[in-house]
Motif scaffolding. Structure first.
Motif: not given
Length: 807
Positions: A90-108
């Protein structure tokens, strides 16, 4: 979600193919892309028949991701989301914010990993298991193997994945036909592909054959429901305008050069009461009718710079619209299009900056702060966006920047125009859309300037002039006509020139050698050989000058011989015309020449006016950054060549000469350029081999002799006598005549005089094909007295009608 351990594994191939395969199987499919990328959604749209959508927590906020997914998937049976980079990147320095995993999580959303297994076997399972175990909240439900090799190795990989508890839902063999071409900013957009439908169909067939669609649909059906409401553009903006009122048009750039924009941008503007109409800057010659706003999104204008520059009509229309205050938003490609130039090709010229490709990629995912109140922002307002480009723009001195990003001022902002590299997803910042729509509703519709009035029919040119800039005097002549249209000296050729031309035929079996001509011309003009370049007439010289540099603002002083203008346009340049006006005797006011002009072409004496500009005036046009090209094609006809610059060594000045008219040899293309050695070397490097014929070389040598000097002076004196007789007779008959130093005069005989003279057997050169002149002007060549008397007789016969038509 189709994700992967890293970029380059085949996500786009599998995701797009899966969308196409499911659609072919009868399902309604919606396509989505994690991140800011515009290109992949274009492929998704073609595969699904629905707009491709982006899901990016950085651009729109985490809270809007699920609503935007539901909005895009409304009415669909299945939504397929293509991931970005590696699953957890994801966005550097944000612990994966806006990564594919992040989107998969918020959209289940369950994840299927695509893994390029070329050169691997059991290690694939280790990587897949690590990806699945890294974040327990992300459900990795299966694996697609890409670029599999032998059946034995594929079975080994499948067994190892089964042991890891990860089912294999498909295995795609290697297929070079699935390769998608890329360039400096990634894949080539679907709009630029020659036959994208065939590629999508092939992808769909391959996926349907090698992936288990039923298993994939079962994984999709297992996704839990979302406790969110679909995003609605009508809830984000307020519709402006009364019910039933005609919607104001927002012209939105599209086509092959402008492929980057988010589908929600158009939806927000439509919800705010605007009518979005797409236009193509490559092919459309004007903005859509009643345009009251312009949106120039992203794309690849650097790939199409020459074609965009060639569409001069639209560039003029956009420049006029933006300059008069039509609300305009330009992002990245739009910024380049509004600039003065892009890689040397002239753009709209609205912004005081020049753009060029570089080797450096700018890729950032910033938070930007508005530098000032503007068309769409308020000072201090913060937005999220992204930049992705390999071009740079020069500083815009004195301009208000659009944004402050990481301490850097960037872009351009005003109350009516907002232009910057930063891409902003308006679904995440709907206030920008609202302000733009408000300004559009308040704007007065743009009216495209009417094209120039059609020129009157010309009996000597088949009833019409197809291209005024290419209309020459030889088109005016014909059987039974006395020729006052062509500027060739009416006295034949001297015997010594005839002998030289005949002798040249003895050597036509050999390739021509221009060296003798260069030496003779240099001696004649008192210049060094390295300061002279023989050319195939002045026309070749103008072509070489047009290709010499990536001219940012070439200027041609008109009325003028049109060949330089044509040569510049053929080389992809947009030409600025500076007009010399009849109320000033067609003299040039140097203040009319734009200060930023880097090329100025001026005739001396000028065709068709015959005006001889003072040498000091031409001196005054010189600038350190500018090349001044002086067309002295008719200087031979000026006694003592007064005001010529050919013998002066002046930095930044090139003189072009032609021998064809003074020596009655238009069929022998003989000309030359005189300039600084470095300019001559650069022009010579562009010149085709052997372009100057043996006959032209011998003609140049012969006309530099002592006999030629004496004959040339005699011809100049004869022309002066003929011209004087012509001017006196025209003036006595009440016609306006421009004082001329050339072998012709420009006379105002009135509308209709040209065809009436033809009817009486006289061919003169129509002047309305020269920029700045109308149909009441004609150019008349100086001829011996006996011929001129026949012209006068014809004028006396039609004179009353002609004089009545004279303004």
């Amino acid at each position: 979600m189709v994700a992967a351990p890293s970029s380059g594994q085949g996500k786009t191939t599998v995701a797009t193919g899966l969308m196409a395969a499911l659609r072919s199987a009868g399902h309604e499919v919606s396509g989505h892309k994690v991140g800011p990328d515009y290109i992949d959604p274009g492929y998704h749209a073609l595969a699904t028949g629905r707009p491709g959508r982006n899901l990016d927590p950085h651009l729109v906020g985490e809270e809007r991701v699920a609503p935007l997914l539901l909005h895009g998937a409304e009415g669909a049976d299945v939504a397929v989301i293509e991931g970005v980079m590696g699953l957890h990147d994801g966005r550097l320095g944000t612990d994966g914010f806006a990564s594919s995993a992040h989107v998969a999580t918020v959209t289940r959303t369950p994840v299927v990993l695509v893994m390029d297994v070329a050169g691997q076997s059991r290690s694939v399972a280790a990587v897949a298991l690590g990806m699945a175990a890294y974040a327990p909240e992300v459900h990795v439900a299966g694996v697609v193997l890409n670029r599999v090799g032998s059946a034995r190795n594929t079975a080994e990989i499948e067994r190892s994945l089964e042991r890891a508890g990860l089912p294999v839902v498909g295995a795609l063999p290697r297929d070079d036909r699935l390769a998608t071409p890329s360039r400096h900013l990634g894949l080539v957009p679907v709009a630029e592909r020659d036959d994208p439908a065939r590629l999508i169909a092939h992808l769909g067939e391959r996926v349907a054959r090698h992936l288990d669609l039923d298993a994939l649909l079962s994984i999709a059906r297992a996704a839990p429901d979302l406790d969110a409401a679909p995003w609605r553009p009508g809830r984000e903006v307020v519709a402006v305008g009364a019910f039933g009122q005609r919607r104001p048009v927002v012209a939105m750039a599209g086509g092959r050069a402008f492929t980057f924009r988010y589908a929600e941008t158009e939806e927000l503007l439509t919800a705010a009461g605007c009518a979005v109409v797409t236009f193509d800057p490559l092919t459309d010659t004007a903005l859509p009718p009643d345009t009251r706003g312009i949106y120039l999104g992203g794309g690849f204008p650097e790939v199409y710079a020459a074609d965009l520059a060639a569409n001069r009509a639209l560039l003029h229309d956009v420049r006029a619209a933006v300059s008069r205050g039509i609300p305009t938003v330009a992002e990245c490609a739009g910024l380049l299009y509004l600039s003065a130039s892009l890689d040397g090709a002239e753009m709209a010229g609205v912004l005081p900056t020049e753009a060029a490709m570089t080797d450096r990629l700018t890729l950032r995912y910033p938070v930007a702060t508005a530098a000032a109140d503007s068309l769409v922002t308020r000072a201090g307002e913060r937005v999220t966006g992204h930049e992705f480009h390999r071009t740079l723009t020069s500083p815009m001195a004195g301009a208000t920047p659009a944004w402050h990003i990481d301490g850097e001022a960037t872009g351009f902002a005003s109350p009516t125009c907002h232009a910057a590299y930063l891409h902003v997803h308006w679904a995440g910042h709907p206030g920008l859309a609202q302000r733009f729509a408000d300004a559009v509703h308040a704007a007065t519709p743009h009216v495209t300037a009417a094209p120039p009035a059609a020129r009157p029919p010309d009996p000597g040119d088949g009833g019409q002039v197809r291209d005024p800039l290419r209309h020459h005097g030889d088109r005016e002549t014909g059987p039974g006509l006395i020729d006052f249209a062509v500027n060739v000296y009416d006295g034949g050729r001297p015997e010594w020139l005839e002998r030289a031309l005949r002798r040249s035929l003895e050597r036509v079996a050999d390739y021509p050698d221009p060296a003798p001509a260069r030496a003779a011309l240099a001696e004649r003009h008192g210049r060094r050989r390295g300061e002279v370049l023989p050319t195939a007439g002045a026309a070749e010289a103008f072509t070489l000058v047009a290709r010499l540099r990536a001219w940012r603002r070439p200027v041609v002083v008109h009325p003028q011989f049109t060949e330089p203008h044509v040569a510049l346009e053929q080389a992809g340049h947009h030409v600025t015309s500076v007009l010399c006006r009849p109320e000033h005797g067609f003299g040039l006011d140097p203040a009319d020449v734009p200060e930023d002009a880097d090329l100025v072409v001026i005739g001396n004496p000028t065709n068709p006016t015959g005006v001889l500009h003072p040498a000091e005036l031409v001196h005054g046009l010189r600038r350190a950054w500018r090349l001044v090209v002086v067309d002295e094609a008719f200087m031979d006809a000026v006694p003592d060549e007064k005001e010529s610059l050919v013998r002066e060594r002046l930095a930044g000045v090139a003189v072009i000469r032609s021998l064809t008219k003074h020596w009655s040899i238009p069929g022998v293309r003989a000309g030359h350029v005189v300039a600084e050695p470095e300019v001559i070397r650069a022009l010579a490097a562009l010149q085709p081999p052997w372009s100057v014929s043996t006959t032209a070389v011998d003609a140049m040598v012969a006309t530099c002799s002592a006999a030629a000097a004496a004959e040339g002076r005699d011809r100049a004196r004869a022309l002066a006598r003929w011209r004087g007789h012509l001017e006196e007779g025209l003036g006595r008959r009440g016609f306006d005549v421009v004082a001329s130093a050339a072998p012709f005069v420009l006379a105002r005989l009135g509308e209709g005089a040209h065809p009436m003279l033809r009817a009486h057997g006289i061919a003169v050169r129509r002047a309305d094909t020269f920029p700045g002149l109308g149909g009441d002007w004609v150019r008349v060549a100086a001829r011996p007295a006996d011929r001129t008397r026949r012209l006068f007789a014809a004028l006396d016969a039609v004179g009353p009608a002609a004089r009545t038509a004279t303004p």
